[in-house]
Design an enzyme around this catalytic site. Structure first.
Site, PDB file in Angstrom:
ATOM      1  N   SER A 159       0.841  -1.194   0.000  1.00 24.44           N
ATOM      2  CA  SER A 159       0.000   0.000   0.000  1.00 24.44           C
ATOM      3  C   SER A 159       0.871   1.236   0.000  1.00 24.44           C
ATOM      4  O   SER A 159       2.027   1.208   0.448  1.00 24.44           O
ATOM      5  CB  SER A 159      -0.903   0.007   1.235  1.00 24.44           C
ATOM      6  OG  SER A 159      -1.511   1.269   1.440  1.00 24.44           O
ATOM      7  N   TYR A 185      -0.125   0.049  10.680  1.00 25.15           N
ATOM      8  CA  TYR A 185      -0.506  -0.334   9.325  1.00 25.15           C
ATOM      9  C   TYR A 185       0.649  -0.080   8.355  1.00 25.15           C
ATOM     10  O   TYR A 185       1.000  -0.945   7.537  1.00 25.15           O
ATOM     11  CB  TYR A 185      -1.738   0.448   8.886  1.00 25.15           C
ATOM     12  CG  TYR A 185      -2.178   0.171   7.468  1.00 25.15           C
ATOM     13  CD1 TYR A 185      -2.696  -1.073   7.107  1.00 25.15           C
ATOM     14  CD2 TYR A 185      -2.089   1.159   6.484  1.00 25.15           C
ATOM     15  CE1 TYR A 185      -3.103  -1.328   5.804  1.00 25.15           C
ATOM     16  CE2 TYR A 185      -2.496   0.914   5.180  1.00 25.15           C
ATOM     17  CZ  TYR A 185      -2.998  -0.329   4.847  1.00 25.15           C
ATOM     18  OH  TYR A 185      -3.396  -0.577   3.551  1.00 25.15           O
TER      19      TYR A 185
END
Length: 327
Positions: A159, A185
């Site tokens: 990501s 994350y």
């Protein structure tokens, strides 16, 4: 040979769909596993791989939910797998290996995002354990099947969240620093990218190539369920009515567009002989430099990968740490 982190000029782009990038590719006789293949971009990847002729296996923690989601993907196989449970990972891999089938494509698409602090049974932080360590163990256990394919590709869904954090080797599990959901994350997504670098180095001589991908921002898949709606509006991902914005030039994509880069990495002949790179918009991403980082961070549509997410030394260190953590 190490692949340069530099665009190929693939002819595809941010608005390309998974169906477009796989057009004309026949996967008859190939076997693919897609984690997270019963929701979001994983489901779309499973669908187009199956339509191209591949035998598709979808590991799932919730078998009934997976079967319902895959009702329009005839022939897709569903097997139990919980990425937070090492015994479950071993059981899934053992069953697959017992079948004697080679594994040509593995797309590690399952993941969680910006969750409250959770820990697995070993005490490991939940996002790192799910997004990275679970997939690390899965690849290790399935290694004989990847070798048996005599030409396999492993795709890890990373990501642009790499921008939130590198890998903190001194405190992977937030035991000594305050827990921040997006920092955790970011660490897990950087780990996904580094994993692809080292996996490719270790596997390429035996025909196993590896890639990581940024799929874009797709907010209507359930992945963003822990992010407040007002934060998504502020980021431009939702309009004033709460409807997802579709603007692939700024990385706000549909599920079909979001699945495209992973499918391209898994199947495109343009990548034959290449690997170990981070990709987006159906091409290899350019490397962000010190001179361009400020502009890259300010412009969500500007392609690029931060050097720490593809650093070979960090990738090798992460591999060794991951081996220790997963025994």
């Amino acid at each position: 040979m190490t692949t340069t982190q530099h665009p190929l000029g693939s002819g595809f782009g941010a608005a390309s769909t998974a169906e477009e990038v796989i057009k004309g590719i026949d996967l008859t006789g190939k076997v693919a596993i897609v984690t997270g293949g019963y929701s979001g971009i994983g489901l779309e990847a499973a669908r187009v791989l199956r339509n191209a002729g591949a035998d598709v296996v979808v590991p799932a923690r919730d078998l009934e939910r997976a079967r319902v989601a895959l009702k329009d993907v005839p022939g897709a196989e569903v097997e139990h797998l919980d990425l937070l449970d090492p015994a479950s990972i071993d059981a899934f891999a053992d069953k697959f290996l017992t079948s004697g089938r080679p594994l040509h494509i593995l797309i590690n698409s399952a993941g969680i995002m910006a969750t409250p602090l959770t820990r697995d049974a070993r005490g490991y932080e939940g996002q790192f354990a799910t997004n990275h360590l679970g997939h690390f163990q899965l690849v290790a256990r399935l290694w004989p099947a990847l070798l048996a394919a005599h030409g396999a590709r492993v795709v890890s869904v990373s990501s642009r969240g790499i921008r939130f954090s590198g890998v903190d080797f001194d405190d992977l599990h937030f035991e000594h620093r305050p827990y921040e959901p997006f920092v955790a994350y970011g660490q897990s997504k950087t780990a996904n990218a580094l994993f692809a670098v080292e996996l490719d180095r270790r596997g390429r001589a035996e025909g196993v190539r590896s890639f990581s991908v940024h799929p874009g921002m797709i907010v209507d898949t359930g992945l963003a369920k822990h992010i407040p709606e007002e934060a998504l509006r502020a980021a431009g991902a939702l309009d004033d009515q709460g409807v997802p914005v579709r603007d692939p030039a700024r990385q706000f994509k549909t599920v079909q567009e979001g699945a495209a880069t992973g499918v391209w990495c898994a199947t495109s002949p343009q990548l034959d002989g290449l690997g170990g790179v981070y990709c987006e918009n159906c091409d290899i991403s350019p490397l962000v430099t010190d001179e361009t980082e400020a502009e890259w961070r300010a412009d969500a549509g500007r392609p690029g990968v931060l050097p720490y997410a593809v650093d070979p030394e960090s990738a090798a260190r992460l591999w060794e740490v991951s081996e220790s953590l997963t025994a």
